[in-house]
Design an enzyme around this catalytic site. Structure first.
Site, PDB file in Angstrom:
ATOM      1  N   HIS A 236      25.816  27.535   1.464  1.00  0.00           N
ATOM      2  CA  HIS A 236      26.029  28.179   2.768  1.00  0.00           C
ATOM      3  C   HIS A 236      25.574  27.297   3.931  1.00  0.00           C
ATOM      4  O   HIS A 236      25.904  27.580   5.081  1.00  0.00           O
ATOM      5  CB  HIS A 236      25.291  29.527   2.808  1.00  0.00           C
ATOM      6  CG  HIS A 236      25.927  30.585   1.953  1.00  0.00           C
ATOM      7  ND1 HIS A 236      26.698  31.590   2.464  1.00  0.00           N
ATOM      8  CD2 HIS A 236      25.932  30.767   0.603  1.00  0.00           C
ATOM      9  CE1 HIS A 236      27.147  32.363   1.483  1.00  0.00           C
ATOM     10  NE2 HIS A 236      26.685  31.886   0.340  1.00  0.00           N
TER      11      HIS A 236
ATOM     12  N   ASP B 165      24.560  23.902  11.758  1.00  0.00           N
ATOM     13  CA  ASP B 165      24.785  25.205  11.144  1.00  0.00           C
ATOM     14  C   ASP B 165      25.902  25.058  10.122  1.00  0.00           C
ATOM     15  O   ASP B 165      26.926  24.432  10.438  1.00  0.00           O
ATOM     16  CB  ASP B 165      25.196  26.219  12.228  1.00  0.00           C
ATOM     17  CG  ASP B 165      24.625  27.605  11.979  1.00  0.00           C
ATOM     18  OD1 ASP B 165      24.365  27.930  10.816  1.00  0.00           O
ATOM     19  OD2 ASP B 165      24.445  28.351  12.964  1.00  0.00           O
TER      20      ASP B 165
END
Ligand code: ADQ
Length: 495
Positions: free
Chosen positions: A159, A367
């Site tokens: 992720h 991110d």
């Protein structure tokens, strides 16, 4: 059809009975829906610690999903979770070598807990099951399962970003970590950039290669690796925002920002999210635009996260100081430029907040993807949408090209983007939003999940000769989408 076993550090299936409607995240809902479809199991840590590890499984059925959890002992929690996961891999993979702890005991705790997870999970795995492991806490899980004789297809999705080669090699056990990834059949990354960084490591550090089928080969093993950008349940979010709670929240926000345009930031309180840089950019905006000062306010929602880790405590202190400084300098008796909230909101409340905001500042320094950017778009009023200001360092920037893309390290770029967003005419706002909304609905969380599961199913199963022939090497979401279209069973699952 074979069952799906999902493994993640924490297990959070939707439980409206306990938490109320609207409290459940889109990712949890999508995984729970897949598990119901395949009568699968969701396995992970219970979130509880006990004096001594017992391996005792706690099985529950929540909203049609079978959940299996195990408790960890306190040393495990400190070394595996607070240690290797959150003080080593998280900072390093977000390019913060300065915050990375290279403590051998953390690595040992990480391996020990992965072994314990594997031992506990083993009796639940049936021969036809496929196993989908999530995130950086659990990289060695497949290795441990293979050592115990498991030959099932196992996939892994990361992720967070996979960092550049030069950063990975600062890790004392980097080779072991990458070798452990080769015990999976399929690796999923958020972006092509992360995929290429991983391939770069494999080619130059361990002299791996890619074969004619597009598989990566190293350590005497081969696997598929591809980008599967995660999405949100955009259609559902667009419905949630029309519900009563969302509308009430929207009305409250509008009432509190009369004569002002609200700009919103929503992030876990984490140094990767660029919160300090965002505030400094906002301060620059207030400084450079005295005429607009009273027309704008920033609502920053930042629930406290990983508070046992020093770097997070330090960040919290710095943010308190920075917000005090900016509000001290620019507030009037009837006006405060920054409203700062450290709590969590229900999903439907968040939807109302997003819709009331004329612009969103999503400015991470790194991110993996960033779901807030996608949720903000999904919650907008199509006739009067707000403007998304998005960091080029969020994985989401690869898909969301119609946002105002900025470099979060530059206060001037943040200030200029704010000025542009707040003065943008409705035609341009609609044009940008329509393109963004089309993207977040097409590449949504269901597409992500189905693309990954069908690519994992297409991997050769060593125990079954009647397997499907892998279609083509899956190189990108586009190719994965083609794979999906070619598989009626996966299509049916989406319906
Ligand atoms: P996170 O780092 O947690 O996720 P993000 O993708 O933005 O980051 O997801 C945060 C989620 O938490 C969003 O769904 C958001 O709505 C929710 N949230 C944030 N603040 C909240 C609040 N105050 N109240 C309630 N909910 C709140 C990691 C990676 C990301 C990747 C995701 C999914 O770091 O890059 O996008 O996993 O893969």
């Amino acid at each position: 059809m074979s069952r799906l076993i999902v493994v993640s550090n924490r297990v959070n299936p939707p439980n409206p009975a306990a938490d109320g409607e609207g409290s459940v995240g889109g990712l949890a809902m999508a995984l729970a829906a897949a598990l119901r479809e395949y009568s699968g199991i969701w396995f992970g840590w219970s979130g509880k610690t006990i004096p001594e590890f017992t391996g005792q499984l706690n099985m529950q059925r929540i909203e049609g999903v079978t959940v299996a959890t195990v408790d960890l002992e306190e040393t495990d929690y400190q070394e595996y979770y607070n240690g290797y996961a959150n003080k080593t891999l998280w900072p390093l993979f977000h390019y913060r070598v300065d915050l990375t702890a290279y403590d051998r005991s953390f690595g040992e705790g990480y391996d020990r807990v992965n072994k314990r997870f594997a031992e506990t999970l083993l009796p639940l795995i049936e021969p036809d099951d496929i196993v989908w492991v999530h995130d950086y806490h659990l990289i060695p899980l497949a290795r441990e399962l293979r050592r115990m004789g498991v030959t099932n297809r196992i996939g892994f999705f990361l992720h967070i970003p996979w960092p550049a080669h030069q950063l990975v090699v600062t890790l004392p056990r980097h080779r072991q970590l990458v070798e452990a990834l080769f015990d999976y059949d399929l690796l999923g990354f958020q972006t092509e950039e992360s995929l290429h960084a991983f391939e770069g490591y494999v080619f130059s550090e361990v002299h791996g290669s890619k074969n004619e089928r597009g598989e990566l080969q190293a350590f005497g093993r081969k696997l598929d690796a591809s980008a599967f950008p995660i999405g949100v349940d955009a259609q559902d979010f667009a419905q949630v925002v029309k519900g009563e709670t969302a509308r009430k929240t929207y009305d409250r926000m509008m009432a509190h920002s009369v004569f002002r345009k609200m700009v919103v930031g929503v992030d876990r309180l984490d140094y990767s999210k660029g919160l300090e840089e965002r505030l400094i950019g906002f301060e620059r905006f207030l400084h450079d635009h005295p005429d607009l000062r009273r027309e704008v306010m920033l609502l920053q929602v930042a629930p406290i996260s990983r508070d046992e880790v020093e770097a997070y405590q330090d960040l919290r202190g710095r943010l308190d100081g920075l917000i005090g400084r900016i509000n001290g300098a620019y507030a009037e008796m009837d006006f405060t430029p920054i409203r700062y909230v450290n709590r969590s909101y229900r999903r439907d409340e968040l939807a109302g907040i997003y819709r009331a905001a004329k612009a969103a500042l999503v400015t991470p320094l790194r991110d993996g993807m960033n779901l807030v950017a996608k949720e903000y778009v999904a919650a907008q009023d199509p006739e009067d949408p707000g403007v998304l200001i998005l960091s080029r360092f969020a994985g989401a920037a690869r898909q969301m090209k119609d946002a105002l893309i900025i470099n979060p390290n530059s206060p001037e770029e943040i200030s200029d983007a704010l000025e542009r967003a707040l003065s943008m005419g409705v035609d341009e706002r609609k044009r940008r939003w329509e393109a963004l909304f089309e993207n977040v609905t097409r590449e949504d969380v269901t597409a992500w999940r189905d693309n990954f599961v069908s690519a994992l199913r297409a991997r050769p199963d060593p125990d079954n000769d009647d397997r499907e022939e892998p279609p083509t090497p899956v190189q990108s979401l586009d190719v994965a989408a083609k794979t999906l279209r070619a598989q009626p069973e996966a299509k049916a699952m989406r319906a």
